[in-house]
Scaffold this motif. Structure first.
Motif, PDB file in Angstrom:
ATOM      1  N   SER A  18       0.917  -0.842  -0.106  1.00  0.00           N
ATOM      2  CA  SER A  18      -0.030  -0.069  -0.289  1.00  0.00           C
ATOM      3  C   SER A  18       0.746   1.443  -0.368  1.00  0.00           C
ATOM      4  CB  SER A  18      -0.656  -0.101   1.216  1.00  0.00           C
ATOM      5  OG  SER A  18      -0.218   0.524   2.366  1.00  0.00           O
ATOM      6  N   ARG A  20       0.734   3.592   1.984  1.00  0.00           N
ATOM      7  CA  ARG A  20       0.860   4.210   3.611  1.00  0.00           C
ATOM      8  C   ARG A  20       2.253   3.601   3.888  1.00  0.00           C
ATOM      9  NH1 ARG A  20       0.821   3.528   8.796  1.00  0.00           N
ATOM     10  NH2 ARG A  20       0.356   5.199   9.854  1.00  0.00           N
ATOM     11  N   VAL A  23       5.816   3.844   1.599  1.00  0.00           N
ATOM     12  CA  VAL A  23       6.085   5.231   2.585  1.00  0.00           C
ATOM     13  C   VAL A  23       6.404   5.595   4.317  1.00  0.00           C
ATOM     14  CG1 VAL A  23       5.385   8.010   3.154  1.00  0.00           C
ATOM     15  CG2 VAL A  23       4.950   7.002   0.652  1.00  0.00           C
ATOM     16  N   VAL A  24       5.900   4.902   4.451  1.00  0.00           N
ATOM     17  CA  VAL A  24       6.319   4.520   6.026  1.00  0.00           C
ATOM     18  C   VAL A  24       7.544   3.851   5.777  1.00  0.00           C
ATOM     19  CG1 VAL A  24       5.761   3.747   8.614  1.00  0.00           C
ATOM     20  CG2 VAL A  24       3.582   5.030   7.585  1.00  0.00           C
ATOM     21  N   GLU A  36       5.385   8.120  10.896  1.00  0.00           N
ATOM     22  CA  GLU A  36       3.768   7.074  10.591  1.00  0.00           C
ATOM     23  C   GLU A  36       3.016   8.932   9.852  1.00  0.00           C
ATOM     24  OE1 GLU A  36       5.101   6.139  12.629  1.00  0.00           O
ATOM     25  OE2 GLU A  36       5.141   3.407  12.140  1.00  0.00           O
ATOM     26  N   ALA A  39       4.391  10.604   7.054  1.00  0.00           N
ATOM     27  CA  ALA A  39       4.373   9.502   5.920  1.00  0.00           C
ATOM     28  C   ALA A  39       2.417  10.111   5.301  1.00  0.00           C
ATOM     29  CB  ALA A  39       2.993   8.201   6.936  1.00  0.00           C
ATOM     30  N   GLU A  40       1.262  10.668   6.562  1.00  0.00           N
ATOM     31  CA  GLU A  40       0.254  11.105   6.199  1.00  0.00           C
ATOM     32  C   GLU A  40      -0.002  12.448   6.210  1.00  0.00           C
ATOM     33  OE1 GLU A  40      -2.886   9.338   6.717  1.00  0.00           O
ATOM     34  OE2 GLU A  40      -1.799   7.673   7.808  1.00  0.00           O
ATOM     35  N   LEU A  43       1.734  12.476   2.633  1.00  0.00           N
ATOM     36  CA  LEU A  43       0.061  11.364   1.121  1.00  0.00           C
ATOM     37  C   LEU A  43      -0.468  12.049   0.894  1.00  0.00           C
ATOM     38  CD1 LEU A  43       0.071   7.997   3.020  1.00  0.00           C
ATOM     39  CD2 LEU A  43       0.567   8.343   0.571  1.00  0.00           C
ATOM     40  N   THR A  44      -0.799  13.153   2.223  1.00  0.00           N
ATOM     41  CA  THR A  44      -1.812  14.243   1.403  1.00  0.00           C
ATOM     42  C   THR A  44      -1.719  15.196   1.114  1.00  0.00           C
ATOM     43  OG1 THR A  44      -2.810  13.623   4.311  1.00  0.00           O
ATOM     44  CG2 THR A  44      -3.510  16.037   3.196  1.00  0.00           C
TER      45      THR A  44
END
Length: 272
Positions: A18, A20, A23-24, A36, A39-40, A43-44
């Motif tokens: 995935s 996410r 990236v994590v 974490e 990454a959020e 991604l946003t």
């Protein structure tokens, strides 16, 4: 959010799985402690897979997260940020709070050594309509600050400290916020790589004892402050006594405020 050097260039490419999780994993492999959460945010902010890969690559390479995202959170605001521009620190929010407590009715605000203009913008938002001026010697900072300050009705000037400001401000400034560089020259090399490698030296290096720029600002500030106006600077704990003495020699009523939570030390000088 500290970052360690990547273990290898290949760690910039997220592994299969995935988005996410990939990236994590890439951020964690690069040493990002808050992988974490970062990454959020990445991604946003990414609009396409290619942009996502580019953002992750820059973060893994050690760029500050705020420069990667293009913005920094400061005093409840989102401040536009560009590569090579000083990242506003959370501890500097304490300087903003001290300024608001000291001069809640301020109408003329100057953000000296403004970087992105975060301090001036935060003050203007909290105070309501004010005459806002910001200045910096670094052209990249000036360009970035204009993105933040001009929409708030302010003006950004380029130049060395007070030389950049219009003479019409003399004797009229209610809040003079000067987040001057205060890292001693010999300690710049000890800073985290994010700051050392990706922020301008002029925004970090304060001279042999870290107080060179502070002394210059303090010496001229009384000519620019309105009666009852205040100068605020951030400094380190061990520099605070010297900073207070410098303010006193400039005939400013000096006060030290400390935030243990933010590890912040702010010296305020008020003009009689």
């Amino acid at each position: 959010m500290p970052v360690l050097p990547p273990s290898s260039p290949s760690s910039a490419s997220p592994p299969a799985g995935s988005p996410r999780a990939g990236v994590v994993a890439a951020l964690r492999a690069a040493g990002c402690v808050f992988a974490e959460e970062e990454a959020e945010l990445i991604l946003t902010g990414a609009r396409t897979p290619r942009e996502l890969a580019a953002l992750v690559e820059r973060r893994v390479a050690g760029f500050p997260l705020e420069q990667v995202l293009g913005w920094a959170g400061f005093h409840g605001l989102r401040i536009a940020l560009e590569p090579g521009v000083f990242v506003p620190r959370r501890r500097t929010e304490f300087l903003v709070d001290q300024a608001l407590a000291r001069s809640p009715e301020a109408s003329v605000v100057v953000d000296l050594c403004c970087g992105s203009g975060a301090v001036g913008v935060a003050l203007a938002v909290a105070l309501g309509p004010v005459e806002l001026h910001a200045s910096d010697i670094d052209p990249a900072a000036v360009r970035c600050a204009r993105r933040n300050v001009v929409p708030r009705g302010g003006t950004v000037h380029e130049g060395d400290l007070f030389d950049a400001l219009p003479g019409s401000l003399r004797g009229r400034v209610d809040i003079l916020a000067a987040n001057v560089p205060y890292v001693p020259t010999g300690e710049v090399g000890l800073l985290p790589s994010e700051a050392r490698d990706h922020e301008p030296l002029v925004a970090l290096d304060g001279g042999a004892d870290g107080l060179d720029v502070l002394r210059r600002v303090t010496a001229e500030a009384p000519d620019w402050l309105a009666p009852g106006g205040c100068l605020l600077v951030e400094t380190s704990e061990h520099q605070a006594p010297q900073a207070l003495a410098t303010f006193t020699r400039a005939d400013l009523s000096a006060h030290l405020a400390v935030s243990e939570d933010l590890s912040a030390n702010v010296v305020t000088g008020t003009k009689s």
